[in-house]
Design a protein around this motif. Sequence first.
Motif, PDB file in Angstrom:
ATOM      1  N   GLY A  25       0.786  -1.225   0.000  1.00  0.00           N
ATOM      2  CA  GLY A  25       0.000   0.000   0.000  1.00  0.00           C
ATOM      3  C   GLY A  25       0.818   1.275   0.000  1.00  0.00           C
ATOM      4  N   SER A  26       2.148   1.168  -0.173  1.00  0.00           N
ATOM      5  CA  SER A  26       3.044   2.347  -0.193  1.00  0.00           C
ATOM      6  C   SER A  26       2.849   3.218   1.036  1.00  0.00           C
ATOM      7  CB  SER A  26       2.817   3.176  -1.473  1.00  0.00           C
ATOM      8  OG  SER A  26       3.036   2.403  -2.625  1.00  0.00           O
ATOM      9  N   PHE A  27       2.875   2.586   2.210  1.00  0.00           N
ATOM     10  CA  PHE A  27       2.639   3.313   3.455  1.00  0.00           C
ATOM     11  C   PHE A  27       3.687   4.383   3.730  1.00  0.00           C
ATOM     12  CE2 PHE A  27      -0.277   0.538   6.334  1.00  0.00           C
ATOM     13  CZ  PHE A  27      -1.230   0.517   5.338  1.00  0.00           C
ATOM     14  N   TRP A  28       4.851   4.275   3.097  1.00  0.00           N
ATOM     15  CA  TRP A  28       5.891   5.264   3.339  1.00  0.00           C
ATOM     16  C   TRP A  28       5.471   6.670   2.913  1.00  0.00           C
ATOM     17  CZ3 TRP A  28       6.945   0.636   0.706  1.00  0.00           C
ATOM     18  CH2 TRP A  28       6.686   0.660  -0.677  1.00  0.00           C
ATOM     19  N   GLU A  29       4.386   6.765   2.185  1.00  0.00           N
ATOM     20  CA  GLU A  29       3.878   8.099   1.837  1.00  0.00           C
ATOM     21  C   GLU A  29       3.220   8.776   3.043  1.00  0.00           C
ATOM     22  OE1 GLU A  29       1.258   7.586  -1.452  1.00  0.00           O
ATOM     23  OE2 GLU A  29       2.824   6.837  -2.809  1.00  0.00           O
ATOM     24  N   HIS A  30       2.928   7.985   4.082  1.00  0.00           N
ATOM     25  CA  HIS A  30       2.230   8.524   5.255  1.00  0.00           C
ATOM     26  C   HIS A  30       2.877   8.130   6.585  1.00  0.00           C
ATOM     27  CE1 HIS A  30      -1.031   9.303   2.395  1.00  0.00           C
ATOM     28  NE2 HIS A  30      -0.934   8.044   2.022  1.00  0.00           N
ATOM     29  N   GLN A  31       3.701   7.087   6.591  1.00  0.00           N
ATOM     30  CA  GLN A  31       4.256   6.552   7.835  1.00  0.00           C
ATOM     31  C   GLN A  31       5.786   6.477   7.743  1.00  0.00           C
ATOM     32  OE1 GLN A  31       1.111   4.626  10.150  1.00  0.00           O
ATOM     33  NE2 GLN A  31       1.416   6.744   9.562  1.00  0.00           N
ATOM     34  N   ASP A  32       6.431   6.469   8.931  1.00  0.00           N
ATOM     35  CA  ASP A  32       7.894   6.438   8.955  1.00  0.00           C
ATOM     36  C   ASP A  32       8.465   5.261   9.736  1.00  0.00           C
ATOM     37  OD1 ASP A  32       8.365   9.010   7.587  1.00  0.00           O
ATOM     38  OD2 ASP A  32       7.374   9.852   9.340  1.00  0.00           O
ATOM     39  N   HIS A  33       7.611   4.536  10.454  1.00  0.00           N
ATOM     40  CA  HIS A  33       8.105   3.480  11.342  1.00  0.00           C
ATOM     41  C   HIS A  33       7.282   2.196  11.211  1.00  0.00           C
ATOM     42  CE1 HIS A  33      10.784   6.148  13.748  1.00  0.00           C
ATOM     43  NE2 HIS A  33       9.893   7.068  13.372  1.00  0.00           N
ATOM     44  N   PHE A  34       7.977   1.069  11.395  1.00  0.00           N
ATOM     45  CA  PHE A  34       7.302  -0.224  11.496  1.00  0.00           C
ATOM     46  C   PHE A  34       7.869  -0.975  12.691  1.00  0.00           C
ATOM     47  CE2 PHE A  34       7.022  -4.826  10.602  1.00  0.00           C
ATOM     48  CZ  PHE A  34       5.637  -4.937  10.517  1.00  0.00           C
ATOM     49  N   ALA A  35       6.985  -1.303  13.651  1.00  0.00           N
ATOM     50  CA  ALA A  35       7.376  -2.053  14.847  1.00  0.00           C
ATOM     51  C   ALA A  35       6.916  -3.501  14.693  1.00  0.00           C
ATOM     52  CB  ALA A  35       6.754  -1.435  16.103  1.00  0.00           C
ATOM     53  N   ALA A  36       7.868  -4.420  14.653  1.00  0.00           N
ATOM     54  CA  ALA A  36       7.562  -5.841  14.421  1.00  0.00           C
ATOM     55  C   ALA A  36       7.183  -6.516  15.740  1.00  0.00           C
ATOM     56  CB  ALA A  36       8.765  -6.532  13.789  1.00  0.00           C
ATOM     57  N   ILE A  37       5.950  -6.295  16.158  1.00  0.00           N
ATOM     58  CA  ILE A  37       5.508  -6.842  17.457  1.00  0.00           C
ATOM     59  C   ILE A  37       5.153  -8.326  17.370  1.00  0.00           C
ATOM     60  CG2 ILE A  37       4.683  -4.594  18.256  1.00  0.00           C
ATOM     61  CD1 ILE A  37       1.817  -5.570  17.623  1.00  0.00           C
ATOM     62  N   GLN A  38       5.162  -8.888  16.146  1.00  0.00           N
ATOM     63  CA  GLN A  38       4.844 -10.314  15.955  1.00  0.00           C
ATOM     64  C   GLN A  38       3.487 -10.651  16.559  1.00  0.00           C
ATOM     65  OE1 GLN A  38       7.066 -12.234  14.124  1.00  0.00           O
ATOM     66  NE2 GLN A  38       8.218 -10.334  13.903  1.00  0.00           N
ATOM     67  N   TYR A  39       2.526  -9.813  16.262  1.00  0.00           N
ATOM     68  CA  TYR A  39       1.192  -9.906  16.864  1.00  0.00           C
ATOM     69  C   TYR A  39       0.470 -11.206  16.493  1.00  0.00           C
ATOM     70  CZ  TYR A  39      -3.800  -8.822  17.357  1.00  0.00           C
ATOM     71  OH  TYR A  39      -5.143  -8.874  17.655  1.00  0.00           O
TER      72      TYR A  39
END
Length: 339
Positions: A226-240
Amino acid sequence: MTSNAITTKGFRLSHKLLTSMIIGASVFSIQAFAENISMDFSNEYNASSIHAEGDAYFIDRVTELTEGGINITLHTGGALGFNSGDHFYAVADGAVEIADTLSGTMSGIDPIFLLSSLPFIVDDINDAHRLYEIAKPFYEEVFEDNDQILLYASPWPPSGVWSKTAINSQDDLQNLRIRTFDRNGTETFRNIGAAPVSLSWGDVVPQLATGGISAVLTSAEAGASGSFWEHQDHFAAIQYAIPLNMVHMNKAAFDSLNEAQQAAIMEAAKLTDEHNWKAVKNRTEENYKTLSEHNITINDPVSEELFGALSEAASSVVENWLETTGENGVTIMSQFRGE
């Protein structure tokens, strides 16, 4: 002389019969796939997503196995006007023959569909696959009771949190307007103090763009697609969780096929199921490369404090699921845990 004539005549009759049988078998083989059948296949995700790629693989196998006799058109991005929340009844009613559906969106039909998104139950893809195999007969029964058949599963890579600012602790989640994809996620993030908003996939990017949400519970895969980098800067791999999409087919459409075509559909589904579980194993590494190319900060692994707080917030979710599913849920989890 008479004996030889009888033998010769018998041979000729047998040869004629054999030839007739061979020709008949050849005609049947050709006719088995001669009829041109068209079907539509709905998927609300992008064409580059792991699910759409798996669906395209299935269609290719069907084309090969039926020698082009069954033509399935894949409609991605919700092009038919259906999202995952619409798919169950759309397929049951025959509005579309096949659909690829996020499992949790079918929880209103049966809570069994929340199994794959129960938080912090599985540790890896192998765990998720084993859980699916244990639960598969229960899934199949629900589909069968609603005039459908389960074709195959399409697993997601592990879910994490996409956000504008870094998520390093429980404090960073307080009052965070985060998109969740089903009841499990909504309850978990409400328990930890966030402000969850349940949204279908088609609504996520518009809400990010307008500021309706500031974070998203989903995989690195979905964010990359979804090309989230256009709106977001971080990804936290919580392994949900490693949630599943399920591909299901209208039973009447399946029953209208001849035996050879039905066998081809089920063989293609089997091959696709195997393909999808293999494909997902390397997907996170590929996604991380894409995220890094777009300057996304990846927090993997997350802190023990954050993981512990989320696990505690999720404990009631698992307990509630077991209560709502009753004996079926207990049976599945007992087998999964080896109890």
